[in-house]
Design an enzyme around this catalytic site. Structure first.
Site, PDB file in Angstrom:
ATOM      1  N   LYS A  96       0.840  -1.210   0.000  1.00  0.00           N
ATOM      2  CA  LYS A  96       0.000   0.000   0.000  1.00  0.00           C
ATOM      3  C   LYS A  96       0.872   1.257   0.000  1.00  0.00           C
ATOM      4  O   LYS A  96       0.587   2.221  -0.717  1.00  0.00           O
ATOM      5  CB  LYS A  96      -0.925   0.006   1.231  1.00  0.00           C
ATOM      6  CG  LYS A  96      -2.057  -1.020   1.152  1.00  0.00           C
ATOM      7  CD  LYS A  96      -2.875  -1.119   2.441  1.00  0.00           C
ATOM      8  CE  LYS A  96      -3.889  -2.257   2.339  1.00  0.00           C
ATOM      9  NZ  LYS A  96      -4.713  -2.457   3.521  1.00  0.00           N
ATOM     10  N   GLN A 153      -4.532  -1.413   9.780  1.00  0.00           N
ATOM     11  CA  GLN A 153      -4.501  -2.695   9.082  1.00  0.00           C
ATOM     12  C   GLN A 153      -5.117  -3.788   9.969  1.00  0.00           C
ATOM     13  O   GLN A 153      -4.761  -3.922  11.142  1.00  0.00           O
ATOM     14  CB  GLN A 153      -3.047  -3.056   8.701  1.00  0.00           C
ATOM     15  CG  GLN A 153      -2.910  -4.323   7.893  1.00  0.00           C
ATOM     16  CD  GLN A 153      -3.540  -4.241   6.499  1.00  0.00           C
ATOM     17  OE1 GLN A 153      -3.645  -3.173   5.899  1.00  0.00           O
ATOM     18  NE2 GLN A 153      -3.975  -5.380   5.979  1.00  0.00           N
ATOM     19  N   ASP A 192     -10.886   3.318   4.414  1.00  0.00           N
ATOM     20  CA  ASP A 192     -11.245   1.904   4.248  1.00  0.00           C
ATOM     21  C   ASP A 192     -12.754   1.741   4.039  1.00  0.00           C
ATOM     22  O   ASP A 192     -13.215   0.688   3.587  1.00  0.00           O
ATOM     23  CB  ASP A 192     -10.888   1.122   5.525  1.00  0.00           C
ATOM     24  CG  ASP A 192      -9.563   0.383   5.415  1.00  0.00           C
ATOM     25  OD1 ASP A 192      -9.249  -0.094   4.308  1.00  0.00           O
ATOM     26  OD2 ASP A 192      -8.871   0.279   6.437  1.00  0.00           O
TER      27      ASP A 192
END
Ligand code: GUN
Length: 295
Positions: free
Chosen positions: A54, A98, A121
């Site tokens: 990422k 995460q 997200d």
């Protein structure tokens, strides 16, 4: 006939190219670069590797990123305090914790501690709820990436029977929602299967489009699908492979060999859905920086 490949890497590169141009344009008007703050708790090797990919994508498109690595002994409260600090920091546009996080920390409390305007997200209930009612929101990256793949390859979803295997909060459930929805959605008839589904094949065999997101290597075999099915394999599983110098290889939830003999389209693993998830994260981070969704 062998299936055509849905090349997620190619489509992701096209999206990232567009995001990069948009960022250059945005910065040429005197704005600073978008910034993504990543939080990584513990030392899960797969999470470490995803975060690294990422942040590499961020560099590619011109997003500043910072990764805060925290020990798995951190408390729920300490983690929420750190996130609070990022919420207040005007130099940060997007925040990503995460997942999974260690078992002693309830993930939902952490997700809800992120300012929904920085929730790139798309996991915060504000974004989940707004997506359901068709309001501007951050869409979760994997489901949004899957919709982009149908769009890019002009794979029709309207009126099709989609079977989604796996009802996770971050992939299966929102994918089913986006595909079934009329406005900006897939207009499909959706069956959502999960761990309690009896006789999975009874459902998968009827799918025009099969989306699999369970984390079980090779779960779906050729006998479980019909001819010409479209396969979206979201699984990213590490399985032992002594011929590989890393000692493992990455495979999906679909037995590629037997299924690709029957499918009309299929996403490979790696190189299918994974790069799309990351490309959509870049897109969401730019939207956050521009305050496009929550002005
Ligand atoms: N773990 C697996 N997929 C994801 C994702 O899309 N976002 C975050 N934050 N964690 C994940």
């Amino acid at each position: 006939m062998a299936a055509s490949i849905i090349d997620g890497k190619l489509v992701a590169n096209l999206i990232k190219e567009r995001v990069k141009e948009d960022i250059q344009n945005w910065m040429s008007k005197g704005n600073r670069a978008p910034k993504l703050q990543v939080v990584l708790v513990g030392d899960n090797p797969a999470s470490y590797s995803y975060v690294k990919s990422k942040t590499t994508d961020c560099i590619e498109v011109g997003i500043d990123s910072e990764t805060l690595q925290l020990p798995d002994t951190i408390s729920d409260r300490e983690l929420r305090e750190i996130i609070e600090g990022f919420n207040k920091d005007d130099s940060i546009d997007g925040i990503l914790v995460q997942l999974p996080i260690p078992d002693h920390i309830p993930p939902q409390a952490i997700i809800e501690s992120i300012d929904h305007r920085k929730d790139v997200d798309g996991f915060h209930p504000m974004n989940v709820g707004r997506m359901q009612v068709g309001q501007p929101c951050f869409r979760p990256c994997t489901p949004a990436g899957i919709m982009e793949l149908f769009n890019h390859y002009s794979i029709p979803t309207k009126g099709k029977h989609v079977v989604v295997v796996g009802a996770s909060q971050i992939v299966g459930t929102p994918t089913a929602m986006l595909l079934s929805r009329e406005k900006d959605g897939g207009k499909s008839t959706v069956t959502l299967c999960h761990r309690y589904t009896k006789d999975l094949t009874k459902h998968t065999i009827n799918a025009d489009i099969l989306v699999v997101a369970v984390g079980s290597p090779g779960l779906i075999t050729g006998q479980m699908v019909k001819e010409d099915v479209v396969i979206i394999d979201v699984g990213i599983n590490r399985v032992a492979d002594h011929e590989n110098e890393r000692g493992y290889k990455i495979v999906g939830d679909v037995d590629y060999k037997s299924v690709s003999e029957k499918a009309s389209w299929i996403t490979p693993v790696p190189g299918g859905v994974g790069p799309m998830t990351r490309a959509m994260l870049m897109k969401n981070t730019l939207l956050a920086a521009k305050k496009s969704l929550y002005p």
